[in-house]
Design an enzyme around this catalytic site. Sequence first.
Site, PDB file in Angstrom:
ATOM      1  N   HIS A  33     -57.536 -20.936  22.215  1.00  6.82           N
ATOM      2  CA  HIS A  33     -58.048 -21.597  21.012  1.00  6.82           C
ATOM      3  C   HIS A  33     -57.436 -23.001  20.956  1.00  6.82           C
ATOM      4  O   HIS A  33     -56.338 -23.220  21.461  1.00  6.82           O
ATOM      5  CB  HIS A  33     -57.586 -20.760  19.815  1.00  6.82           C
ATOM      6  CG  HIS A  33     -58.169 -21.120  18.495  1.00  6.82           C
ATOM      7  ND1 HIS A  33     -57.719 -22.182  17.751  1.00  6.82           N
ATOM      8  CD2 HIS A  33     -59.158 -20.553  17.784  1.00  6.82           C
ATOM      9  CE1 HIS A  33     -58.417 -22.232  16.618  1.00  6.82           C
ATOM     10  NE2 HIS A  33     -59.296 -21.258  16.614  1.00  6.82           N
ATOM     11  N   CYS A  50     -63.813 -23.097  18.396  1.00  2.20           N
ATOM     12  CA  CYS A  50     -62.552 -23.796  18.677  1.00  2.20           C
ATOM     13  C   CYS A  50     -62.113 -23.561  20.106  1.00  2.20           C
ATOM     14  O   CYS A  50     -60.939 -23.335  20.394  1.00  2.20           O
ATOM     15  CB  CYS A  50     -61.450 -23.395  17.693  1.00  2.20           C
ATOM     16  SG  CYS A  50     -61.796 -23.882  16.012  1.00  2.20           S
ATOM     17  N   LYS A  78     -56.324 -13.010   8.888  1.00  2.52           N
ATOM     18  CA  LYS A  78     -57.159 -12.260   9.827  1.00  2.52           C
ATOM     19  C   LYS A  78     -56.800 -10.778   9.856  1.00  2.52           C
ATOM     20  O   LYS A  78     -57.431  -9.997  10.557  1.00  2.52           O
ATOM     21  CB  LYS A  78     -57.011 -12.839  11.244  1.00  2.52           C
ATOM     22  CG  LYS A  78     -57.646 -14.223  11.426  1.00  2.52           C
ATOM     23  CD  LYS A  78     -57.754 -14.538  12.894  1.00  2.52           C
ATOM     24  CE  LYS A  78     -57.817 -16.018  13.212  1.00  2.52           C
ATOM     25  NZ  LYS A  78     -58.986 -16.737  12.744  1.00  2.52           N
ATOM     26  N   ASP A 134     -50.178 -15.854  21.446  1.00  2.00           N
ATOM     27  CA  ASP A 134     -51.027 -16.074  20.271  1.00  2.00           C
ATOM     28  C   ASP A 134     -51.658 -14.723  19.931  1.00  2.00           C
ATOM     29  O   ASP A 134     -52.530 -14.232  20.647  1.00  2.00           O
ATOM     30  CB  ASP A 134     -52.093 -17.123  20.629  1.00  2.00           C
ATOM     31  CG  ASP A 134     -53.163 -17.256  19.566  1.00  2.00           C
ATOM     32  OD1 ASP A 134     -53.173 -16.464  18.590  1.00  2.00           O
ATOM     33  OD2 ASP A 134     -54.004 -18.168  19.691  1.00  2.00           O
ATOM     34  N   GLN A 172     -55.785 -12.767  17.106  1.00  3.26           N
ATOM     35  CA  GLN A 172     -56.881 -11.798  17.157  1.00  3.26           C
ATOM     36  C   GLN A 172     -56.396 -10.371  17.397  1.00  3.26           C
ATOM     37  O   GLN A 172     -57.189  -9.435  17.336  1.00  3.26           O
ATOM     38  CB  GLN A 172     -57.879 -12.185  18.267  1.00  3.26           C
ATOM     39  CG  GLN A 172     -58.585 -13.508  18.061  1.00  3.26           C
ATOM     40  CD  GLN A 172     -59.481 -13.504  16.834  1.00  3.26           C
ATOM     41  OE1 GLN A 172     -59.954 -12.468  16.379  1.00  3.26           O
ATOM     42  NE2 GLN A 172     -59.712 -14.687  16.271  1.00  3.26           N
TER      43      GLN A 172
END
Lengths: 411, 148
Positions: free
Chosen positions: A126, A368, A230, A204, A207
């Site tokens: 991203h 993104c 999220k 990261d 998600q």
Amino acid sequence: MSSPTPDWSALRKDFPILDQQVHGQPLIYFDSAATSQKPRIVIDTLRHYYERDNANVHRGIHELSNRATNAFESARERTAKFIHARSVDEIIFTRGTTEGINLVANAWGGKFLKSGDVILLTEMEHHSNIVPWQLLAERTGAKLAYIPVTGDDGLLDLSKLDALLTRDVKLLAMTQISNTLGTVNPVAELCERARKLGIVTLVDAAQSAGHSLVDVQAIGCDFLAFSGHKICGPTGIGVLYARAERLAEMPPYQGGGEMIVTVDFHKTTYKQAAHRFEAGTPDISGAIGLHAAMDYLDAAGRDKIFAHDQALAQYAYERLAEFKNVRLFGPKTGRAGLVSFLLKDVHAHDLVTVADQRGIALRGGHHCNQPLMRKLGVESTARASFYFYNTRAEVDFFLEVLCDIQKFFGA
Amino acid sequence: MFDDLQELYQQVILDHSKSPRNFRRIEGATRIAQGHNPLCGDNLTLYLVMDGDVIRDVSFVGDGCAISKASASILTETIKGKTKAEVEELFEKVRTMVTTGEMSGSNLGKLAVFAGVHKFPARVKCAILSWHAVKAAVAGEAAPVSTE
């Protein structure tokens, strides 16, 4: 793991926002990879905090300040458990994944990276896991390198890893689950490879944190960042996990209140981590709401949630593969809970506009991920991303609408 | 099948998006302008041949959604032979139409098919992109325009 499968339809009723019509159609929310919806318990927790307990933290002597401080620090303890950190002191509250990565790039990267060093990323990152490193590279003279993506099937090309892991690599930063491709990356394996070479690692988890069990000790990373919004929590709160050894060597990120011990006109001493990295009044209600969200998700079971989302995505992927003139992105099997695709001769934005008129919230665009889009030779894709409140019936309706869209645009 | 969408995706728009008119490069164009909406993926390049203030020829190439392509296609049909001042006047009328739906007395001809866009706020930028590009082109501005 032996707990029973949750009653998903009962859990769906916990989300007031899903019970509405959009353009005269029942809302089908397939954009949880952008932000998840919030269960009533999170909304009620926020309301209760503002109606009963609101005060500033860490400095008050009065009752409300004690309550707010206890609730805020209790959220930190809950977060440490949520990702299996060794210590609560390794949990820094941020505004979200983006701020977490920027904090590492500035505080750790600013101190330890120098000209000629290499920051190794992947081509599926991203923008939030690219741009902070580009800024750092500009400041320090470090260089960026990328682990390639194989193509439409969206896997990391690990055959290139040996050549990429040079002695100049100081940091490896990668996403656990791709927001565009749905790929689940072998982050534990990659962190182990990096660690043997003395390379610091950042994961990261934007998600993954709310969609699967995330264990920072099992992954073996130095840093891991995710966002509250999220994972059923409020917007504006996020988490940066940082291994204690890394925190000990890092200078502060921002200066201000909350992060100091003593301040003189010319000299300041700082608190220990994690508070050293939390200047200013934090997002107190956000952390408390996030605590409620974590309790909620773990009551359902994140392993169960992953299986549910994966089954929906696999079903959608396989049914879409039967369409004519469709291009699908991401791995054929083992994908996380989202599907990225294009219909020939139907631009993603037209598709998303028409789906919206049928009550279906999709994402259309570059997600993104502009460099990845360029590599794949597309300007945009349409994406349906799922969570445990989505149903197979919703996917079936979505597929019907896609058929109609193909007819409508004569594609 | 999609009665409510006919207003946005009128037959004329679908036709122009599938078979865009003046869809070519012009060798020897006197003005070239780029319109790019990176979020959407709309990316259009307009070619103009100006004779003083008059547009003698105009064309475009690029890729984008049905709305942005049809808008560029109909734009090229509309502005050929018009002056810089007329294009600037049309720009204002088109902008008013796609943002408010208002077009009384505007005499917009075929451009009126874009009146439905104002009900889809997220798509206004698609319809207006080629108009921003042509406005920049006739003004002699070289930088790419965006309507995001």
